[in-house]
Design a protein around this motif. Structure first.
Motif, PDB file in Angstrom:
ATOM      1  N   PRO A 103      25.780 -35.614  15.633  1.00 20.59           N
ATOM      2  CA  PRO A 103      25.968 -36.400  14.396  1.00 20.59           C
ATOM      3  C   PRO A 103      27.171 -37.344  14.493  1.00 20.59           C
ATOM      4  CG  PRO A 103      25.717 -34.047  13.900  1.00 20.59           C
ATOM      5  CD  PRO A 103      25.905 -34.168  15.384  1.00 20.59           C
ATOM      6  N   SER A 104      27.302 -38.220  13.510  1.00 19.95           N
ATOM      7  CA  SER A 104      28.375 -39.211  13.562  1.00 19.95           C
ATOM      8  C   SER A 104      29.735 -38.592  13.240  1.00 19.95           C
ATOM      9  CB  SER A 104      28.084 -40.325  12.559  1.00 19.95           C
ATOM     10  OG  SER A 104      29.263 -41.076  12.359  1.00 19.95           O
ATOM     11  N   PRO A 105      30.766 -38.938  14.028  1.00 11.02           N
ATOM     12  CA  PRO A 105      32.108 -38.434  13.703  1.00 11.02           C
ATOM     13  C   PRO A 105      32.707 -39.138  12.487  1.00 11.02           C
ATOM     14  CG  PRO A 105      32.187 -39.809  15.682  1.00 11.02           C
ATOM     15  CD  PRO A 105      30.742 -39.736  15.262  1.00 11.02           C
ATOM     16  N   ILE A 106      31.980 -40.103  11.914  1.00 14.41           N
ATOM     17  CA  ILE A 106      32.467 -40.738  10.681  1.00 14.41           C
ATOM     18  C   ILE A 106      32.248 -39.778   9.514  1.00 14.41           C
ATOM     19  CG2 ILE A 106      32.032 -42.644   9.054  1.00 14.41           C
ATOM     20  CD1 ILE A 106      31.328 -44.342  11.550  1.00 14.41           C
ATOM     21  N   ASP A 107      31.117 -39.065   9.558  1.00 14.44           N
ATOM     22  CA  ASP A 107      30.783 -38.176   8.462  1.00 14.44           C
ATOM     23  C   ASP A 107      30.170 -36.897   9.022  1.00 14.44           C
ATOM     24  OD1 ASP A 107      30.338 -37.240   5.967  1.00 14.44           O
ATOM     25  OD2 ASP A 107      28.489 -38.368   5.654  1.00 14.44           O
ATOM     26  N   PRO A 108      30.990 -36.024   9.627  1.00 10.88           N
ATOM     27  CA  PRO A 108      30.438 -34.822  10.251  1.00 10.88           C
ATOM     28  C   PRO A 108      29.795 -33.897   9.225  1.00 10.88           C
ATOM     29  CG  PRO A 108      32.851 -34.877  10.461  1.00 10.88           C
ATOM     30  CD  PRO A 108      32.450 -36.110   9.745  1.00 10.88           C
ATOM     31  N   PRO A 109      28.832 -33.054   9.642  1.00 10.76           N
ATOM     32  CA  PRO A 109      28.169 -32.143   8.692  1.00 10.76           C
ATOM     33  C   PRO A 109      29.173 -31.255   7.965  1.00 10.76           C
ATOM     34  CG  PRO A 109      27.051 -32.134  10.820  1.00 10.76           C
ATOM     35  CD  PRO A 109      28.300 -32.923  11.006  1.00 10.76           C
ATOM     36  N   SER A 110      28.824 -30.875   6.745  1.00 10.16           N
ATOM     37  CA  SER A 110      29.694 -29.979   5.959  1.00 10.16           C
ATOM     38  C   SER A 110      29.707 -28.588   6.599  1.00 10.16           C
ATOM     39  CB  SER A 110      29.144 -29.862   4.537  1.00 10.16           C
ATOM     40  OG  SER A 110      27.857 -29.264   4.600  1.00 10.16           O
ATOM     41  N   GLY A 111      30.667 -27.787   6.205  1.00 10.40           N
ATOM     42  CA  GLY A 111      30.733 -26.417   6.726  1.00 10.40           C
ATOM     43  C   GLY A 111      30.966 -26.422   8.216  1.00 10.40           C
ATOM     44  N   CYS A 112      30.088 -25.750   8.962  1.00  6.69           N
ATOM     45  CA  CYS A 112      30.190 -25.774  10.425  1.00  6.69           C
ATOM     46  C   CYS A 112      29.564 -27.056  10.938  1.00  6.69           C
ATOM     47  CB  CYS A 112      29.458 -24.568  11.016  1.00  6.69           C
ATOM     48  SG  CYS A 112      29.397 -24.660  12.819  1.00  6.69           S
ATOM     49  N   ARG A 113      30.332 -27.850  11.667  1.00  8.36           N
ATOM     50  CA  ARG A 113      29.796 -29.152  12.100  1.00  8.36           C
ATOM     51  C   ARG A 113      28.699 -29.038  13.155  1.00  8.36           C
ATOM     52  NH1 ARG A 113      34.845 -32.405  12.880  1.00  8.36           N
ATOM     53  NH2 ARG A 113      35.275 -31.205  11.019  1.00  8.36           N
ATOM     54  N   PHE A 114      28.528 -27.848  13.742  1.00 11.63           N
ATOM     55  CA  PHE A 114      27.451 -27.678  14.724  1.00 11.63           C
ATOM     56  C   PHE A 114      26.137 -27.249  14.058  1.00 11.63           C
ATOM     57  CE2 PHE A 114      25.381 -25.019  18.140  1.00 11.63           C
ATOM     58  CZ  PHE A 114      24.985 -26.101  18.916  1.00 11.63           C
ATOM     59  N   ARG A 115      26.156 -26.999  12.747  1.00 12.04           N
ATOM     60  CA  ARG A 115      25.019 -26.324  12.107  1.00 12.04           C
ATOM     61  C   ARG A 115      23.690 -27.090  12.224  1.00 12.04           C
ATOM     62  NH1 ARG A 115      23.837 -28.825   7.274  1.00 12.04           N
ATOM     63  NH2 ARG A 115      25.587 -29.979   6.374  1.00 12.04           N
ATOM     64  N   THR A 116      23.743 -28.430  12.287  1.00  9.72           N
ATOM     65  CA  THR A 116      22.476 -29.176  12.303  1.00  9.72           C
ATOM     66  C   THR A 116      21.731 -28.986  13.622  1.00  9.72           C
ATOM     67  OG1 THR A 116      23.670 -31.136  13.052  1.00  9.72           O
ATOM     68  CG2 THR A 116      23.236 -30.962  10.680  1.00  9.72           C
ATOM     69  N   ARG A 117      22.415 -28.437  14.620  1.00  5.00           N
ATOM     70  CA  ARG A 117      21.755 -28.205  15.908  1.00  5.00           C
ATOM     71  C   ARG A 117      21.814 -26.732  16.324  1.00  5.00           C
ATOM     72  NH1 ARG A 117      24.592 -32.290  19.710  1.00  5.00           N
ATOM     73  NH2 ARG A 117      22.715 -32.354  20.966  1.00  5.00           N
ATOM     74  N   CYS A 118      22.275 -25.890  15.413  1.00  3.92           N
ATOM     75  CA  CYS A 118      22.467 -24.481  15.780  1.00  3.92           C
ATOM     76  C   CYS A 118      21.218 -23.675  15.462  1.00  3.92           C
ATOM     77  CB  CYS A 118      23.660 -23.901  15.027  1.00  3.92           C
ATOM     78  SG  CYS A 118      23.948 -22.165  15.422  1.00  3.92           S
ATOM     79  N   ARG A 119      20.710 -22.953  16.441  1.00  2.00           N
ATOM     80  CA  ARG A 119      19.500 -22.168  16.236  1.00  2.00           C
ATOM     81  C   ARG A 119      19.756 -20.912  15.412  1.00  2.00           C
ATOM     82  NH1 ARG A 119      19.081 -18.698  21.191  1.00  2.00           N
ATOM     83  NH2 ARG A 119      16.829 -18.994  21.282  1.00  2.00           N
ATOM     84  N   TYR A 120      21.005 -20.567  15.164  1.00  2.00           N
ATOM     85  CA  TYR A 120      21.332 -19.354  14.411  1.00  2.00           C
ATOM     86  C   TYR A 120      21.874 -19.669  13.008  1.00  2.00           C
ATOM     87  CZ  TYR A 120      21.395 -17.660  19.227  1.00  2.00           C
ATOM     88  OH  TYR A 120      21.073 -17.390  20.532  1.00  2.00           O
ATOM     89  N   ALA A 121      21.846 -20.937  12.599  1.00  2.00           N
ATOM     90  CA  ALA A 121      22.511 -21.325  11.346  1.00  2.00           C
ATOM     91  C   ALA A 121      21.947 -20.582  10.132  1.00  2.00           C
ATOM     92  CB  ALA A 121      22.379 -22.825  11.146  1.00  2.00           C
ATOM     93  N   GLN A 122      22.845 -20.225   9.232  1.00  2.00           N
ATOM     94  CA  GLN A 122      22.511 -19.536   7.990  1.00  2.00           C
ATOM     95  C   GLN A 122      22.977 -20.421   6.822  1.00  2.00           C
ATOM     96  OE1 GLN A 122      20.972 -16.487   7.871  1.00  2.00           O
ATOM     97  NE2 GLN A 122      20.810 -16.642  10.102  1.00  2.00           N
ATOM     98  N   PRO A 123      22.523 -20.117   5.587  1.00  2.00           N
ATOM     99  CA  PRO A 123      22.911 -20.975   4.454  1.00  2.00           C
ATOM    100  C   PRO A 123      24.425 -21.171   4.327  1.00  2.00           C
ATOM    101  CG  PRO A 123      21.160 -19.495   3.794  1.00  2.00           C
ATOM    102  CD  PRO A 123      21.529 -19.102   5.196  1.00  2.00           C
ATOM    103  N   ASP A 124      25.214 -20.133   4.565  1.00  2.00           N
ATOM    104  CA  ASP A 124      26.662 -20.308   4.364  1.00  2.00           C
ATOM    105  C   ASP A 124      27.298 -21.204   5.429  1.00  2.00           C
ATOM    106  OD1 ASP A 124      26.406 -18.413   6.369  1.00  2.00           O
ATOM    107  OD2 ASP A 124      28.283 -17.404   5.840  1.00  2.00           O
ATOM    108  N   CYS A 125      26.589 -21.466   6.508  1.00  2.00           N
ATOM    109  CA  CYS A 125      27.148 -22.356   7.543  1.00  2.00           C
ATOM    110  C   CYS A 125      27.294 -23.785   7.008  1.00  2.00           C
ATOM    111  CB  CYS A 125      26.271 -22.347   8.787  1.00  2.00           C
ATOM    112  SG  CYS A 125      26.133 -20.700   9.525  1.00  2.00           S
ATOM    113  N   ALA A 126      26.481 -24.130   5.960  1.00  2.00           N
ATOM    114  CA  ALA A 126      26.560 -25.483   5.396  1.00  2.00           C
ATOM    115  C   ALA A 126      27.674 -25.598   4.371  1.00  2.00           C
ATOM    116  CB  ALA A 126      25.228 -25.848   4.739  1.00  2.00           C
ATOM    117  N   THR A 127      28.134 -24.472   3.875  1.00  2.00           N
ATOM    118  CA  THR A 127      29.110 -24.538   2.776  1.00  2.00           C
ATOM    119  C   THR A 127      30.515 -24.139   3.201  1.00  2.00           C
ATOM    120  OG1 THR A 127      28.463 -22.297   2.166  1.00  2.00           O
ATOM    121  CG2 THR A 127      27.408 -24.106   0.954  1.00  2.00           C
TER     122      THR A 127
END
Ligand code: ATP
Ligand code: SF4
Ligand code: MG
Length: 339
Positions: free
Chosen positions: A279-303
């Motif tokens: 993702p863009s370093p201008i606006d990295p994902p919320s929570g864990c920045r790896f979550r959009t590509r993480c195969r183990y991501a859970q709902p709290d990883c976004a928050t």
């Protein structure tokens, strides 16, 4: 790999480097809060995909890039607190070599003139002393003294990279940042140049920060490795345990993408493939920045942003679930991309 001393040669805390975008409407978060020590005599590897911020870390370590915030101590000294004159002397101890030898060498300058240039700029001795030291440095990296009279276009890629190493060595640095230094070389000569780095480390007690996106290079040469993603470190620790058992899903994915030296029947049965672009370093994902590509991501990883923590002595990780029993040995729960 040399014996390690107690005092870190460089100590970085909460380092942030931001750049304005070209239209100046937004900010690139190139480094977004990293903390680490480099120990004297070690090789510290930094790995990560393109755009993760590796070069910016390297440039900051050798004073080519001022930090936006955070602190950086070299041998316990805060460079921000010393005079310009002291800083000039201090900077000579920290050098960087970049990937492309063609870009780094002036095509109109003879090799010896290029190698002695930093000495001349530092007003370090007479012209003939500078020349003698440049020739000695060329010999030290395995090039004949006559090479000094030649021009960059008359040398091979490996020879040019050796010239750059000789040039960095003339100032007798204590720390050398090597940024993708073998990436442009043929596979056949990479080993020779890596061996040269190891030899010089033994002989001069050098400390290296080795930056690369090639896991086989970094794992071959490094005592410790930091895994970088979108301006942050995801994992850091000693090479062998990290390679054997990564703690972070990103490290796991990078490792699984490496060609395996094992015979096919012993290889991991499923290959994890990282999906999508970084993702863009201008606006990295919320929570864990790896979550959009993480195969183990859970709902709290976004928050919730994972805390950078020392899970076991010397092993640091930024993932909510790292170290929990069964984590990363289970089936994917989200964004599964096994093939
Ligand atoms: N001088 C600059 N001005 C604006 N943006 C920059 C500047 N230098 C780096 N960046 C941006 O900062 C981010 C990190 O860049 P950096 O070169 O440190 O990454 P990298 O990990 O070294 O990538 P690569 O593997 O491609 O060399 C990128 O998004 C890059 O575009
Ligand atoms: S915190 Fe969540 S998204 Fe981030 S690496 Fe860990 S499991 Fe994946
Ligand atoms: Mg780079």
């Amino acid at each position: 790999m040399a014996a390690l001393a107690e005092q870190p040669i460089v100590s970085v805390r909460d380092l942030v480097v931001r750049f304005p975008t070209q239209d100046r409407r937004a900010t690139v978060k190139a480094i977004d809060g990293v903390s680490f020590d480099v120990r004297a005599g070690e090789t510290f590897g930094i790995i990560g995909e393109s755009g993760s911020g590796k070069t910016t870390v390297g440039r900051t370590l050798v004073f080519l890039q001022p930090p936006t915030s955070g602190t950086m101590h070299h041998d316990g000294v805060d460079a921000a607190s010393i005079s310009t004159r002291e800083l000039r002397q201090h900077r000579r101890d920290y050098q960087i070599i970049f990937q492309d030898p063609n870009a780094a060498l002036n095509p109109r300058m003879s090799i010896v003139a290029s190698v002695m240039e930093p000495l001349k700029l530092a007003k370090s001795g007479t012209a003939s002393e500078c020349r003698a030291r440049a020739i000695a440095a060329l010999e030290r990296v395995g090039l004949a003294p006559e090479t000094g009279d030649r021009y960059p276009h008359q040398l091979s890629g490996g020879q040019k990279q050796r010239v750059l190493i000789a040039r960095a060595l003339t100032l007798r640095p204590r720390l050398l940042v090597c940024d993708e230094v073998v990436a442009a070389l043929d596979m056949s000569i990479r080993g020779d140049v890596l061996n040269l780095f190891a030899e010089l480390q033994r002989d001069f007690g050098l400390t290296y920060v080795f930056i690369t996106h090639d896991l086989s290079v970094v794992s071959h040469i490094s005592d410790r490795i930091a895994v970088m993603y979108l301006g942050r470190f995801m994992e850091m620790g000693p090479t062998e345990p990290m390679m054997a058992q990564p703690l972070h899903p990103y490290t796991e994915a990078l490792l699984s993408a490496e060609p395996s030296p094992l015979p096919s029947d012993l290889r991991q049965p499923r290959r994890i493939v990282l999906q999508g672009e970084i993702p863009s370093p201008i606006d990295p994902p919320s929570g864990c920045r790896f979550r959009t590509r993480c195969r183990y991501a859970q709902p709290d990883c976004a928050t919730t942003e994972p805390v950078w923590r020392e899970l076991t002595p010397g092993r640091f990780v930024a993932c909510h679930y790292a170290g929990q029993p069964g984590f990363m040995s289970s089936q994917p729960t989200h964004h599964g991309s096994a093939s």
